[in-house]
Motif scaffolding. Structure first.
Motif, PDB file in Angstrom:
ATOM      1  N   LYS A 214       0.878  -1.160   0.000  1.00 35.97           N
ATOM      2  CA  LYS A 214       0.000   0.000   0.000  1.00 35.97           C
ATOM      3  C   LYS A 214       0.920   1.216   0.000  1.00 35.97           C
ATOM      4  O   LYS A 214       2.001   1.184   0.599  1.00 35.97           O
ATOM      5  N   TYR A 215       0.473   2.290  -0.648  1.00 34.60           N
ATOM      6  CA  TYR A 215       1.365   3.457  -0.709  1.00 34.60           C
ATOM      7  C   TYR A 215       0.598   4.733  -1.043  1.00 34.60           C
ATOM      8  O   TYR A 215      -0.522   4.695  -1.544  1.00 34.60           O
ATOM      9  N   LYS A 230      -6.752   5.164  -2.233  1.00 36.28           N
ATOM     10  CA  LYS A 230      -7.952   5.721  -2.831  1.00 36.28           C
ATOM     11  C   LYS A 230      -8.580   4.780  -3.852  1.00 36.28           C
ATOM     12  O   LYS A 230      -9.535   5.148  -4.530  1.00 36.28           O
ATOM     13  N   ARG A 231      -8.002   3.555  -3.959  1.00 34.14           N
ATOM     14  CA  ARG A 231      -8.523   2.594  -4.933  1.00 34.14           C
ATOM     15  C   ARG A 231      -9.100   1.377  -4.207  1.00 34.14           C
ATOM     16  O   ARG A 231      -8.907   1.212  -3.013  1.00 34.14           O
ATOM     17  N   ASP A 232      -9.802   0.565  -4.962  1.00 25.64           N
ATOM     18  CA  ASP A 232     -10.352  -0.671  -4.417  1.00 25.64           C
ATOM     19  C   ASP A 232      -9.984  -1.810  -5.369  1.00 25.64           C
ATOM     20  O   ASP A 232     -10.439  -1.832  -6.514  1.00 25.64           O
TER      21      ASP A 232
END
Length: 295
Positions: A214-215, A230-232
């Motif tokens: 994650k970043y 901010k993504r899924d």
């Protein structure tokens, strides 16, 4: 179908704007009187519905491409009907093309060229820009030939970019020097800076390993340019050697379970290249969580 609509609009733009210029003090009509229509054959019917179908998406295009709202539809129709009577007139086509070019110049070409000189000692002024534009079309060489003007413009634009890039490069270098002195920040021989936020106790990946992370990435001014959060799903997977050098170095130093802040100098990132919204010579600041090494 879209090509037909676009061709019609090119002609329509010239007529509509020309008509509005002549009648700018006259309020636009709110309704257009149409002659009585009778559909007496199958050909009449298919022709009529084809005409209606051809307008699908036209209003949004008028709004976005020409700034024409529905309340001015009567003027659009008047221009359209006038265009039908001049459809094969070379002079009319040329006039309509000029109107279309004017719209393009004012909506994109001029703003982009103005932006290129923002922050420099020079600025592009619209009135003089238009004079130069018309002079080139008229082959007026009073001051410059068109080829000479283009060469001089490119040279000046390159100078502006070089000056802007040099200032931004120094800003990033100064930021890194100050950042290196912050508590907990460590610097590797390559210039990579990192701070351990959460210490992991898992294995460290090799450069050829595929990892899950994650970043969030941001510029030195805090502007976020990318974030897996901010993504899924919020995770992203890739091999350590498939990313920029600064990422590869940091990942192969991180035990699984770690969360680090890494500050990547431009030499270990994109250097002098523009990468999307990342400007040349940008230092990249990432918060990185190394979740696992994928088999």
């Amino acid at each position: 179908m879209r090509k037909i609509i676009m061709l019609t609009l090119v002609i329509l733009a010239g007529v509509t704007l020309h008509t509005q210029a002549k009648d700018k003090n006259k309020k636009p009509n709110t309704a257009v009187q149409q002659p009585t229509v009778k559909l007496v054959s199958p050909s009449d019917t298919i022709s009529y519905i084809a005409g209606m179908a051809a307008t699908d998406g036209l209003l949004p295009y008028l709004q976005q491409g020409f700034g024409v709202d529905a309340e001015h539809m009567a003027d659009v129709i008047r221009g359209f009907e006038e265009a039908q009577t001049h459809i094969d007139d070379p002079a009319f086509k040329a006039y309509a093309a000029g109107m279309q070019i004017a719209n393009k110049v004012n909506s994109s070409i001029l703003p982009n060229m103005k932006q290129a000189f923002e922050g420099s000692a020079d600025s592009i002024r619209q009135a003089m820009f238009i004079k130069g534009f018309i002079a080139a079309l008229q082959n007026d060489t009073t001051f410059f030939a068109q080829s000479e003007a283009s060469k001089l413009y490119r040279q000046r634009a390159e100078q502006v970019v070089e000056t802007r890039n040099a200032a931004y490069k120094k800003e990033n270098e100064d930021w890194l020097k100050a950042n290196a002195k912050k508590e907990g920040m460590q610097t590797t021989p390559s210039g990579l800076q990192y701070k351990v936020l959460v210490a992991g106790n898992g294995p460290k990946p090799k450069a050829t390993d595929k990892v899950k992370v994650k970043y969030e990435g941001r510029m030195i001014d805090g502007t976020v340019f990318d974030s897996s959060y901010k993504r899924d799903p919020q995770t992203n997977s890739f091999r350590c050697n498939e990313v920029i050098k600064g990422w590869t170095e940091a990942l192969t130093m991180m035990p699984v379970g770690s969360k680090w802040e890494i500050c990547i100098p431009q030499e270990l990132a994109y250097g002098a290249r523009q990468a999307g919204q990342i400007k040349p010579y940008s230092t990249l600041v990432f918060t990185v969580e190394l979740l696992e090494i994928e088999k």
